[in-house]
Motif scaffolding. Structure first.
Motif, mmCIF file in Angstrom:
data_model
loop_
_atom_site.group_PDB
_atom_site.id
_atom_site.type_symbol
_atom_site.label_atom_id
_atom_site.label_comp_id
_atom_site.label_asym_id
_atom_site.label_seq_id
_atom_site.Cartn_x
_atom_site.Cartn_y
_atom_site.Cartn_z
ATOM 1 N N HIS A 77 0.773 -1.117 -0.070
ATOM 2 C CA HIS A 77 -0.201 -0.039 0.134
ATOM 3 C C HIS A 77 0.732 1.266 0.100
ATOM 4 O O HIS A 77 2.111 1.157 0.328
ATOM 5 C CB HIS A 77 -0.991 -0.082 1.247
ATOM 6 C CG HIS A 77 -0.153 0.205 2.603
ATOM 7 N ND1 HIS A 77 0.408 -0.796 2.988
ATOM 8 C CD2 HIS A 77 -0.092 1.022 3.405
ATOM 9 C CE1 HIS A 77 1.052 -0.479 4.299
ATOM 10 N NE2 HIS A 77 0.676 0.594 4.492
ATOM 11 N N ASP A 81 6.105 4.522 4.675
ATOM 12 C CA ASP A 81 6.840 3.662 5.412
ATOM 13 C C ASP A 81 6.925 2.139 4.683
ATOM 14 O O ASP A 81 7.696 1.245 5.050
ATOM 15 C CB ASP A 81 6.508 3.310 7.021
ATOM 16 C CG ASP A 81 5.048 2.829 7.135
ATOM 17 O OD1 ASP A 81 4.354 3.540 6.430
ATOM 18 O OD2 ASP A 81 4.730 2.203 8.167
ATOM 19 N N HIS A 82 6.265 2.141 3.319
ATOM 20 C CA HIS A 82 6.225 0.860 2.803
ATOM 21 C C HIS A 82 6.496 1.355 1.303
ATOM 22 O O HIS A 82 7.013 0.361 0.764
ATOM 23 C CB HIS A 82 4.766 0.204 2.671
ATOM 24 C CG HIS A 82 4.344 -0.228 4.307
ATOM 25 N ND1 HIS A 82 4.352 -1.373 4.495
ATOM 26 C CD2 HIS A 82 3.950 0.636 4.956
ATOM 27 C CE1 HIS A 82 4.201 -1.492 5.833
ATOM 28 N NE2 HIS A 82 3.745 -0.280 6.214
ATOM 29 N N ASP A 156 0.321 -3.607 5.993
ATOM 30 C CA ASP A 156 -0.480 -3.126 7.167
ATOM 31 C C ASP A 156 -1.963 -3.395 6.990
ATOM 32 O O ASP A 156 -2.886 -2.907 7.943
ATOM 33 C CB ASP A 156 -0.577 -1.641 7.333
ATOM 34 C CG ASP A 156 0.950 -1.236 7.824
ATOM 35 O OD1 ASP A 156 1.807 -1.966 8.258
ATOM 36 O OD2 ASP A 156 1.244 0.068 7.531
ATOM 37 N N HIS A 198 5.367 -4.649 10.002
ATOM 38 C CA HIS A 198 6.106 -4.189 10.737
ATOM 39 C C HIS A 198 6.666 -5.390 11.732
ATOM 40 O O HIS A 198 6.479 -5.385 12.939
ATOM 41 C CB HIS A 198 5.502 -3.085 11.565
ATOM 42 C CG HIS A 198 5.153 -1.709 10.915
ATOM 43 N ND1 HIS A 198 6.063 -0.792 10.626
ATOM 44 C CD2 HIS A 198 3.939 -1.526 10.069
ATOM 45 C CE1 HIS A 198 5.453 -0.028 9.731
ATOM 46 N NE2 HIS A 198 4.356 -0.374 9.472
HETATM 47 ZN ZN LIG Z 1 3.228 0.697 8.040
#
Ligand SMILES: [Zn+2]
Ligand SMILES: [Zn+2]
Length: 273
Positions: A77, A81-82, A156, A198
């Motif tokens: 997505h 952070d991805h 996530d 994560h």
């Molecule tokens: Zn994330």
């Protein structure tokens, strides 16, 4: 061929920003110092990098320490952070419903974007990875399924203990609940391990009970029948709901926007199944 147990949990690379650990045969986790996660899966002919972390130097070179096979870079997505290092790669794959989020990255992406959809299959050579659309956390969240190993790589979509559904552009709780149900069905049909986005927080794969807890909690939030402890305000500031709430049931926690429990934003995409 060696068994995955023999090679399990062996750290194979480290630098100031990340470590790479082999978790199973031909499967590695990259854990960054800011607790983001990528996975590498290798087939006989090609390899796949799942997600790209927030900000690592020369990620492409780092991945080459593990595999030099042609690489699919698939993003679960479009959150920073991805998708933070997509700029290192000429071709990336993600679900079109997350296109609305791409302007929020640090710079425009100038490479080639390939949209994936529910049911697409990547053939890595004696290893097929299937895409499943799981909206909720974002409208274009996907998970990647490897039926050969029973692994799901979830980004996530179901959180890493706690899923954030309070973010713009909001999905309804109904949409997230449907994704949980779809995931639950998959876990009755060949998928046994959910590797989350994560990993450093968890250090293992989730099993079916986690998805069951998520599924039940999503249904309770939708109906307004959350158990004790009652939902309470969630105070970490992120772009999204003005007054997010969080609710916990057994192993699962959902952060959500009370204003969008019943209805997501216009254009919300429902899971295909
Ligand atoms: Zn994330
Ligand atoms: Zn995210």
């Amino acid at each position: 061929m060696y068994s995955s147990a023999i090679k399990a949990q062996k750290q194979v690379f480290a630098n100031d920003e990340l470590t790479i650990t082999q978790l199973e045969d031909k499967m590695w986790v990259i854990e960054t110092v800011d607790n983001t996660t990528m996975y590498i899966i290798e087939g006989d002919e090609k390899a796949m990098l799942i997600d790209t972390g927030t900000d690592c130097h020369n990620l492409q070179e780092v991945v080459k320490k593990i595999t030099d096979k042609p690489l699919y870079v698939v993003i679960t997505h479009i959150h920073v952070d991805h998708a933070g290092n997509i700029f290192d790669f000429e071709d990336i794959y993600f679900h079109q419903a997350d296109e609305v989020l791409i302007d929020r990255l640090r710079e425009p992406y100038k490479g080639r974007i390939h949209y994936v959809k529910d049911g697409d299959v990547f053939d890595l050579g004696n290893k097929e990875i299937e895409v499943k659309h799981m909206p909720g956390h974002t409208p274009g969240s996907i998970v990647l399924l490897d039926y050969q190993t029973g692994n799901c790589y979830s980004g996530d979509a179901f959180g890493s203990g706690q899923v954030w559904c309070q973010l713009w552009p909001f999905s309804s709780m109904h949409t997230y609940e449907k994704s949980c149900r779809t995931m639950h069905k998959l876990m009755n049909n060949g998928i046994t391990k959910v590797y989350c986005g994560h990993y450093p927080h968890i250090k293992r794969a989730f099993d079916k009970s986690y998805i069951e807890d998520m599924s039940q909690l999503a249904a309770m939030i939708r109906k307004g029948t959350q158990p004790e402890p009652k939902p309470h305000p969630f105070i970490i500031p992120v772009i999204g709901a003005a007054k997010p709430m969080m609710s916990t049931y057994k192993t699962a926690t959902i952060v959500y926007d009370p204003e969008h429990v019943k209805k997501g934003l216009k254009g919300e995409v429902s899971p295909g199944n």
